[in-house]
Design an enzyme around this catalytic site. Structure first.
Site, PDB file in Angstrom:
ATOM      1  N   GLU A  15       0.849  -1.201   0.000  1.00  0.00           N
ATOM      2  CA  GLU A  15       0.000   0.000   0.000  1.00  0.00           C
ATOM      3  C   GLU A  15       0.880   1.245   0.000  1.00  0.00           C
ATOM      4  OE1 GLU A  15      -2.525  -0.066   3.430  1.00  0.00           O
ATOM      5  OE2 GLU A  15      -3.633  -1.823   2.770  1.00  0.00           O
ATOM      6  N   LYS A  51       2.444   4.476   1.344  1.00  0.00           N
ATOM      7  CA  LYS A  51       2.636   4.984   2.707  1.00  0.00           C
ATOM      8  C   LYS A  51       2.417   6.496   2.658  1.00  0.00           C
ATOM      9  CE  LYS A  51       5.707   4.815   6.725  1.00  0.00           C
ATOM     10  NZ  LYS A  51       5.426   6.143   7.272  1.00  0.00           N
ATOM     11  N   ARG A 110      -2.022  10.051  11.319  1.00  0.00           N
ATOM     12  CA  ARG A 110      -2.806   8.839  11.590  1.00  0.00           C
ATOM     13  C   ARG A 110      -4.161   9.233  12.168  1.00  0.00           C
ATOM     14  NH1 ARG A 110      -0.704   3.464  12.207  1.00  0.00           N
ATOM     15  NH2 ARG A 110      -2.504   2.068  12.182  1.00  0.00           N
ATOM     16  N   ARG A 143      -3.312   9.266  16.893  1.00  0.00           N
ATOM     17  CA  ARG A 143      -2.512   8.113  17.276  1.00  0.00           C
ATOM     18  C   ARG A 143      -2.214   8.114  18.776  1.00  0.00           C
ATOM     19  NH1 ARG A 143       3.204   6.639  14.546  1.00  0.00           N
ATOM     20  NH2 ARG A 143       4.041   5.623  16.358  1.00  0.00           N
ATOM     21  N   GLU A 186      -5.038   7.488   7.231  1.00  0.00           N
ATOM     22  CA  GLU A 186      -4.089   8.604   7.311  1.00  0.00           C
ATOM     23  C   GLU A 186      -4.735   9.813   6.621  1.00  0.00           C
ATOM     24  OE1 GLU A 186      -1.010   7.825   8.697  1.00  0.00           O
ATOM     25  OE2 GLU A 186       0.321   9.414   8.012  1.00  0.00           O
ATOM     26  N   PHE A 200      -7.138   2.640   5.374  1.00  0.00           N
ATOM     27  CA  PHE A 200      -6.444   1.380   5.068  1.00  0.00           C
ATOM     28  C   PHE A 200      -6.872   0.223   5.953  1.00  0.00           C
ATOM     29  CE2 PHE A 200      -3.186   4.198   7.108  1.00  0.00           C
ATOM     30  CZ  PHE A 200      -3.115   3.578   8.340  1.00  0.00           C
ATOM     31  N   ARG A 208       3.775  -3.462  17.118  1.00  0.00           N
ATOM     32  CA  ARG A 208       4.648  -3.241  15.966  1.00  0.00           C
ATOM     33  C   ARG A 208       5.179  -4.618  15.605  1.00  0.00           C
ATOM     34  NH1 ARG A 208       7.070   1.275  14.142  1.00  0.00           N
ATOM     35  NH2 ARG A 208       6.809   2.482  16.033  1.00  0.00           N
ATOM     36  N   LYS A 250       7.249  -1.454   6.700  1.00  0.00           N
ATOM     37  CA  LYS A 250       7.343  -0.216   5.918  1.00  0.00           C
ATOM     38  C   LYS A 250       8.671  -0.142   5.182  1.00  0.00           C
ATOM     39  CE  LYS A 250       8.603   2.362  10.062  1.00  0.00           C
ATOM     40  NZ  LYS A 250       8.509   3.545  10.869  1.00  0.00           N
TER      41      LYS A 250
HETATM   42  P1  ATP Z   1       7.174   7.072  10.384  1.00  0.00           P
HETATM   43  O1  ATP Z   1       7.851   8.195  11.098  1.00  0.00           O
HETATM   44  O2  ATP Z   1       8.053   6.285   9.480  1.00  0.00           O
HETATM   45  O3  ATP Z   1       5.870   7.448   9.774  1.00  0.00           O
HETATM   46  P2  ATP Z   1       5.905   6.057  12.690  1.00  0.00           P
HETATM   47  O4  ATP Z   1       6.663   5.744  13.917  1.00  0.00           O
HETATM   48  O5  ATP Z   1       5.093   7.317  12.688  1.00  0.00           O
HETATM   49  O6  ATP Z   1       6.893   6.011  11.482  1.00  0.00           O
HETATM   50  P3  ATP Z   1       5.235   3.466  11.820  1.00  0.00           P
HETATM   51  O7  ATP Z   1       4.304   2.450  12.281  1.00  0.00           O
HETATM   52  O8  ATP Z   1       6.648   3.150  12.061  1.00  0.00           O
HETATM   53  O9  ATP Z   1       4.881   4.877  12.416  1.00  0.00           O
HETATM   54  O10 ATP Z   1       4.997   3.696  10.268  1.00  0.00           O
HETATM   55  C1  ATP Z   1       3.741   3.509   9.802  1.00  0.00           C
HETATM   56  C2  ATP Z   1       2.988   4.818   9.792  1.00  0.00           C
HETATM   57  O11 ATP Z   1       2.771   5.175   8.448  1.00  0.00           O
HETATM   58  C3  ATP Z   1       1.630   4.644  10.391  1.00  0.00           C
HETATM   59  O12 ATP Z   1       1.615   4.962  11.759  1.00  0.00           O
HETATM   60  C4  ATP Z   1       0.750   5.560   9.568  1.00  0.00           C
HETATM   61  O13 ATP Z   1       0.606   6.800  10.230  1.00  0.00           O
HETATM   62  C5  ATP Z   1       1.507   5.770   8.280  1.00  0.00           C
HETATM   63  N1  ATP Z   1       0.861   5.181   7.089  1.00  0.00           N
HETATM   64  C6  ATP Z   1       0.694   5.796   5.912  1.00  0.00           C
HETATM   65  N2  ATP Z   1       0.103   5.006   5.008  1.00  0.00           N
HETATM   66  C7  ATP Z   1      -0.119   3.822   5.616  1.00  0.00           C
HETATM   67  C8  ATP Z   1      -0.698   2.603   5.187  1.00  0.00           C
HETATM   68  N3  ATP Z   1      -1.151   2.429   3.945  1.00  0.00           N
HETATM   69  N4  ATP Z   1      -0.773   1.595   6.084  1.00  0.00           N
HETATM   70  C9  ATP Z   1      -0.295   1.751   7.350  1.00  0.00           C
HETATM   71  N5  ATP Z   1       0.262   2.891   7.800  1.00  0.00           N
HETATM   72  C10 ATP Z   1       0.356   3.928   6.953  1.00  0.00           C
END
Ligand code: ATP
Length: 582
Positions: A248, A250, A255, A270, A300, A341, A418, A424
């Site tokens: 998918e 990103k 969030r 979040r 998101e 998503f 996690r 990712k």
């Molecule tokens: P980052 O700073 O890399 O965004 P993070 O710590 O905020 O990381 P992670 O779980 O590590 O969060 O990375 C996934 C994040 O990416 C999710 O918390 C969400 O906010 C975002 N995101 C964007 N698109 C998607 C998707 N299609 N599916 C899941 N998460 C997504």
């Protein structure tokens, strides 16, 4: 339970610098709480209810000063002078109470229940006459307190009870006191779907493990979102998934969990904060377009240019004032679209134990793309060329990369976890040190020369989500603009503590200790083995930890809490990724 028993334990918790001692005092306090357990766990957190219920004390320093003056017969100026000397209203109240103690004042037995009920009354009193009402309630508590009691009660009201026990620490202690380790995962899952520590505490105390097992997503109650692991290349992801996966986009946004039940729609961040009022367009459109009995969706929200459809990076609208995103005015200028998503609940039925593909199908059946809601763009594939092309397209379309999602029958929605069901991948990961990190400030070193009057460097830690400790990882001294640099004294003033907090693990001695709360995004050059830092101590090498070399501040992450910062386990993974790249 008498509140004086709580005060005496809180004093011990405050005095210790050892994490295990802290949790053992906490455990004994919880075990003895009896019927007051639920109220006690909120009070230990300095709260009256979970954050998402939005119960606030609404009390200013001025109000407490007035109340203290009125019960003690001192003048407001005298109380203010004492407060100025102590720098803490709790200590001030305690000193004043001490001086009054010759007089027999008590007319109520100060139990935990009494304190909780009075504080709730204080928080709920609003409208005209509420200031007088609040002053009266505080005065009543003052009169019925011992000096130690009023110190903690005052700190609770002022949001300054910093004991270093987060929900997760309390949860561990509750499992230890009322259940057994074999249920720890079930209890954690329940908490992640229903993050109300008082509610879980009561169920555990009653031994209702069957009821705990039944806890799942509940519309209008925020859940802890599922998170992703990271890998360094599409090939590694394909290998890890072992078969086709769903790739998918990103999206680089915020969030967003959207809940609806009957007429009510709520949006949570979040961090489990209710942010409904910041998304007026999305809420209005949802109300107009859809009619479910109930639903919970995860996605998101991303700003976009309505003329071109182009997505903007999120920083464009994430300028913050206070604790809330100032999206209300911005949303008319720069509209937001929610890319959905996942779906966790629909019309009274939990979907979290269904595999991803089934949830995705339900999502697609119920949501047709419109201006405000779109289902995340995806590709199901195992073909490296196709996936790489899709990845490039995601970047071109203004995204950060892709999130690969496992599509096997085991691919349930795991709240708060996690794990490898989601992985990712961002373009940055091709660099030697794959990603920036979100670290917590635990101390600071005085500045010299041009930096005199502020702090020259900060001691930064990662969060160990197994032991709940903050482990020192780097000393940060670059990447500060003058504006940021000279804002440090004010930023930290309220968080300075006189000794190393018990949940901090470090061998270093900064000039000041800072209660772990502020999160900063840091980019570094390399993770190395370190004899001085305690991050992942003994994991890679005996008696050594990990450290970040050449750290540089990217930005202050005021959307993240300390517990949401980069975990020690993630740093270990990043270290291994870096080694492979080399
Ligand atoms: P980052 O700073 O890399 O965004 P993070 O710590 O905020 O990381 P992670 O779980 O590590 O969060 O990375 C996934 C994040 O990416 C999710 O918390 C969400 O906010 C975002 N995101 C964007 N698109 C998607 C998707 N299609 N599916 C899941 N998460 C997504």
């Amino acid at each position: 339970m008498l509140f004086s028993e709580v005060s005496s334990k809180l004093m011990k918790m405050e005095a210790t610098t050892k994490r295990l001692e802290l949790t053992s005092i906490l455990g004994s306090l919880l075990e003895d709480a009896g019927d007051d357990l639920k109220e006690l766990v909120y009070l230990i957190q300095g709260k009256l209810a979970p954050d998402y219920e939005g119960v606030q004390f609404g009390v200013s320093v001025k109000l407490i000063v007035k109340s203290l003056a009125s019960v003690s017969g001192l003048r407001d100026e005298d109380v203010n002078r004492l407060f100025y000397k102590n720098g803490d209203l709790g200590t001030t109240a305690s000193e004043i109470r001490e001086k009054m103690s010759q007089r027999p004042l008590f007319n109520e037995e100060l139990t935990v229940h009494y304190v909780y009920t009075k504080l709730l009354e204080l928080a709920k009193s609003s409208g005209s006459g509420s200031v007088k009402g609040k002053i009266g309630i505080y005065a009543d508590l003052m009169v019925n307190s011992h000096p130690d009691d009023i110190r903690y009660i005052t700190r609770i009201i002022m949001g300054k009870l910093r004991l270093g026990v987060a929900d997760s620490t309390i949860l561990d202690s509750l499992v230890h006191a009322f259940s057994s380790k074999e249920y720890a995962d079930i209890i954690e899952t329940a908490y992640n779907f229903h993050p109300d520590i008082g509610f879980i505490a009561t169920l555990l105390q009653k031994g209702h493990i069957e009821n705990i097992k039944k806890i799942g997503p509940e519309p209008l109650i925020p859940f802890k979102v599922m998170l992703a692991e990271r890998l360094r290349s599409i090939d590694e992801i394909r290998e890890k998934m072992g078969h086709q996966a769903s790739y998918e986009y990103k999206y680089d946004g915020l969030r967003t969990e959207l809940h609806q039940k009957g007429e009510t729609i709520k949006i949570f961040s979040r961090g489990l904060e209710e942010t409904t009022e910041n998304f007026p367009d999305i809420v209005n459109n949802f109300r107009k377009t859809y009619s479910f009995d109930s639903i919970i969706i995860d996605g998101e929200s991303v700003p976009y240019n309505p003329d071109t459809g182009e997505l903007f990076p999120f920083q464009m609208v994430s300028k913050r004032r206070g604790r809330k995103y100032q999206l209300v005015e911005k949303s008319t200028e720069i509209p937001l679209v929610m890319f959905i998503f996942d779906i966790l609940e629909l019309n009274g039925k939990s979907l979290v134990n269904m595999p991803y593909q089934e949830r995705r199908k339900i999502l697609e059946d119920n949501f047709k793309d419109n201006e405000y809601f779109r289902v995340a763009t995806r590709l199901v594939s195992d073909d490296p060329r196709e996936i790489n092309k899709f990845f490039e397209k995601s970047i071109e379309d203004g995204c950060e990369g892709v999130v690969a999602k496992n599509i096997s029958p085991e691919s349930v929605y795991r709240a708060g976890a996690r794990g490898w069901l989601w992985i990712k991948f961002k373009r940055d990961y091709q660099k030697e040190l794959a990603d920036s990190m979100d670290l917590v400030v635990i101390g600071a070193f005085n500045g010299h020369g041009r930096r005199a009057g502020t702090y020259g460097a900060l001691l930064m830690a990662s969060y160990n989500d197994e032991t709940h400790a903050y482990e020192s990882f780097t000393k940060l001294g670059t990447g500060f603009s003058d504006e940021v640099l000279f804002s440090f004294p004010k930023m930290f003033s309220d968080l300075i503590v006189d000794h190393k907090p018990a949940m901090v693990e470090t061998k270093m001695e900064p000039d000041i200790w800072i209660y772990p709360q502020i999160v900063m995004e840091i980019q570094g050059a390399e993770i190395t083995i370190s004899p001085v830092h305690t991050c992942a101590l003994g994991v890679i090498e005996k008696d050594s930890g990990l450290a970040l070399r050449f750290p540089r501040l990217v930005k202050i992450r005021d959307d993240k809490t300390a517990e949401e910062s980069t975990t020690t386990n993630e740093i270990i993974e990043l270290y291994k990724m870096q080694k492979k790249t080399k």
